[in-house]
Design an enzyme around this catalytic site. Structure first.
Site, PDB file in Angstrom:
ATOM      1  N   CYS A 177      47.848  13.781  24.472  1.00  0.00           N
ATOM      2  CA  CYS A 177      46.682  13.140  25.088  1.00  0.00           C
ATOM      3  C   CYS A 177      46.861  12.961  26.589  1.00  0.00           C
ATOM      4  O   CYS A 177      45.894  12.799  27.301  1.00  0.00           O
ATOM      5  CB  CYS A 177      46.437  11.781  24.456  1.00  0.00           C
ATOM      6  N   SER A 180      48.114  10.338   9.775  1.00  0.00           N
ATOM      7  CA  SER A 180      47.257  11.453  10.181  1.00  0.00           C
ATOM      8  C   SER A 180      47.731  12.713   9.470  1.00  0.00           C
ATOM      9  O   SER A 180      48.932  13.000   9.456  1.00  0.00           O
ATOM     10  CB  SER A 180      47.352  11.633  11.699  1.00  0.00           C
ATOM     11  N   ALA A 181      46.783  13.488   8.918  1.00  0.00           N
ATOM     12  CA  ALA A 181      47.158  14.654   8.106  1.00  0.00           C
ATOM     13  C   ALA A 181      47.758  15.793   8.931  1.00  0.00           C
ATOM     14  O   ALA A 181      48.643  16.506   8.456  1.00  0.00           O
ATOM     15  CB  ALA A 181      45.931  15.161   7.340  1.00  0.00           C
ATOM     16  N   HIS A 182      47.280  15.954  10.187  1.00  0.00           N
ATOM     17  CA  HIS A 182      47.710  17.160  10.912  1.00  0.00           C
ATOM     18  C   HIS A 182      49.138  17.067  11.443  1.00  0.00           C
ATOM     19  O   HIS A 182      49.658  18.025  12.012  1.00  0.00           O
ATOM     20  CB  HIS A 182      46.716  17.538  12.023  1.00  0.00           C
ATOM     21  N   THR A 228      29.425  10.295   4.248  1.00  0.00           N
ATOM     22  CA  THR A 228      29.878  11.236   3.219  1.00  0.00           C
ATOM     23  C   THR A 228      31.260  11.749   3.588  1.00  0.00           C
ATOM     24  O   THR A 228      31.514  12.113   4.733  1.00  0.00           O
ATOM     25  CB  THR A 228      28.856  12.390   3.065  1.00  0.00           C
ATOM     26  N   GLN A 235      53.653   9.269  13.391  1.00  0.00           N
ATOM     27  CA  GLN A 235      54.783  10.163  13.685  1.00  0.00           C
ATOM     28  C   GLN A 235      55.961   9.953  12.743  1.00  0.00           C
ATOM     29  O   GLN A 235      56.868  10.783  12.702  1.00  0.00           O
ATOM     30  CB  GLN A 235      55.258   9.966  15.131  1.00  0.00           C
ATOM     31  N   GLY A 248      44.130   9.827  12.852  1.00  0.00           N
ATOM     32  CA  GLY A 248      45.096   8.739  13.030  1.00  0.00           C
ATOM     33  C   GLY A 248      44.566   7.740  14.052  1.00  0.00           C
ATOM     34  O   GLY A 248      44.729   6.529  13.906  1.00  0.00           O
ATOM     35  N   ASN A 271      56.001   8.728  19.430  1.00  0.00           N
ATOM     36  CA  ASN A 271      55.677  10.158  19.496  1.00  0.00           C
ATOM     37  C   ASN A 271      56.416  10.902  20.595  1.00  0.00           C
ATOM     38  O   ASN A 271      56.657  12.095  20.482  1.00  0.00           O
ATOM     39  CB  ASN A 271      54.163  10.343  19.668  1.00  0.00           C
TER      40      ASN A 271
END
Ligand code: PLP
Length: 384
Positions: A322, A196-198, A234, A176, A69, A148
């Site tokens: 963070c 963001s995937a997580h 890749t 979020q 993200g 967030n």
């Protein structure tokens, strides 16, 4: 374990884990290779791209996979600023994630003028301030969709209306918001949007940037032709496959999960309000992602509360992941007008798909006791 830090990251959904394992065992080809094992992987990546796009109401050609993200935010802002060198101003808010704020700081050093829009006590951006900040040199407005730390949802549709009148592009960090509120690019009207995937029960280390068709931005990683030459390298095929599956599961069960999460969060909020004197709720009472509860406990250091809860295997956060190592008070809570010592007494509980009634009951048993004990140690007297 009671995991109440779903805004930091979410556990992998079992269906995502299964899909990733299948992919790891069955496929290793490079999606750029022209022979069948490469083609097969390209098809799987395309399918994931289509699923992520569908979950947003976008077209697959509008999705660029990124490494996070954070990267999507960096890409959006720098990509637009680089593409519009004649305009060197951007507008953002004081409560953005560091993934936006640090890019803004970096660009300031390079001579870009950045205006930081303030927020009110609930964390909603000041629209009049924003309107007045736009000049003919404004390239981009970047305002997050959901915060967030406190969950406040910004009036992005109105921001888009204001921006369009002046021909300014709009980016929103929806990291979020995705999965916790309705995120549809057509409805929002934004030009760029980060994911963001997580945060949606997918793997870490993969994100996406939505770029509306026809918007010209500069490539972020130079090299091969991957991601239409915009983000060379890749592909993280494993991550992308997991992201696609997480988005599929979200479309399948997201609405039901949200209803359950909202009920649990409401029960937790009510319990804290009733059982803990002087607990102060932070964030918008209504316009917020309802999984997120941020409370200040005056007289205490949030870290002491976090560690005491952790001894009971209850995991919460003191703010954004963070800033966990930083002694400073959260910039978000300070922007809402909290005094530094109150900001430093604040913890965030963020619920997710796998939380249960029992989790909430346990927290409502343990947390009030912990607060009483810690307040005794710090000799805190709640004022009447
Ligand atoms: N934007 C917001 C609002 C976030 O909450 C986060 C993560 O906490 C990010 C961006 C960064 O996402 P990632 O962890 O994928 O880099």
């Amino acid at each position: 374990m009671v995991y109440l830090d779903n805004n930091a990251t979410t556990p992998l959904d079992p269906a995502v884990a299964e899909k990733i394992c299948w992919f790891l065992k069955e496929h290793f080809g490079n999606p750029s290779s022209l022979y069948p094992i490469g083609r097969a992987v390209k098809e799987i990546v395309t399918e994931a791209r289509e699923t992520v796009a569908k979950a947003l109401g976008a077209h697959r050609n509008e999705i660029i996979f990124t490494g996070s993200g954070t990267e999507a935010d960096n890409f959006a802002i720098r990509g637009v600023v680089d593409a519009l060198p004649e305009k060197n101003e951007i507008i953002t808010s004081t409560i953005e994630h560091l993934a936006v704020l640090r890019v803004a700081n970096y660009l300031e050093k390079k001579g870009v003028k950045v205006t930081y829009v303030p927020v009110d006590r609930f964390g909603t951006v000041d629209l009049d301030f924003l309107r007045d900040a736009i000049t003919p040199r404004t390239a981009l407005i970047s305002i997050m969709l959901a915060n967030n730390e406190v969950g406040t949802i910004q009036p992005i549709e109105t921001i888009v209306e204001i921006a369009k009148e002046k021909g300014v592009l709009v980016h929103t960090d929806a990291v979020q918001a995705f999965g916790k509120s309705d995120v549809n690019v057509e409805k929002l009207g934004v030009d760029l949007l980060s994911l963001s995937a997580h945060k949606i029960y997918g793997p870490k280390g993969v994100g996406a940037l939505y770029v509306r068709r026809g918007i010209d931005i500069c490539p972020f990683v130079h090299g091969g032709h991957q991601e239409r030459g915009m983000r060379a390298g890749t592909e993280n095929t494993i991550g992308i496959v997991g992201f696609g599956e997480a988005a599929r599961v979200l479309m399948e069960r997201g609405k039901k999960d949200r209803e359950k999460i909202e009920k649990l969060a409401e029960a937790l909020k009510k319990g804290i309000d009733e059982k803990i004197p002087k607990a102060k709720f932070n964030g918008h009472p209504e316009n917020r992602v309802k999984n997120t509860l941020n409370f200040s406990f005056p007289g205490l250091e949030a870290e002491a509360v976090l560690l005491a809860l952790a001894t009971k295997s209850i995991y919460v956060s003191t703010g954004s992941a963070c800033s966990e190592e930083s002694e400073e008070a959260s910039h978000v809570l300070l922007s809402l007008g909290l005094r530094p010592e109150i900001a430093r007494s604040s913890i965030r509980m963020s619920l997710g798909r796998f939380n249960t009634d029992e989790d909430i009951q346990l927290v409502l048993r343990e947390l009030p006791e912990i607060i009483v004990k810690l307040r005794q140690i710090s000799a805190f007297e709640p004022e009447e």
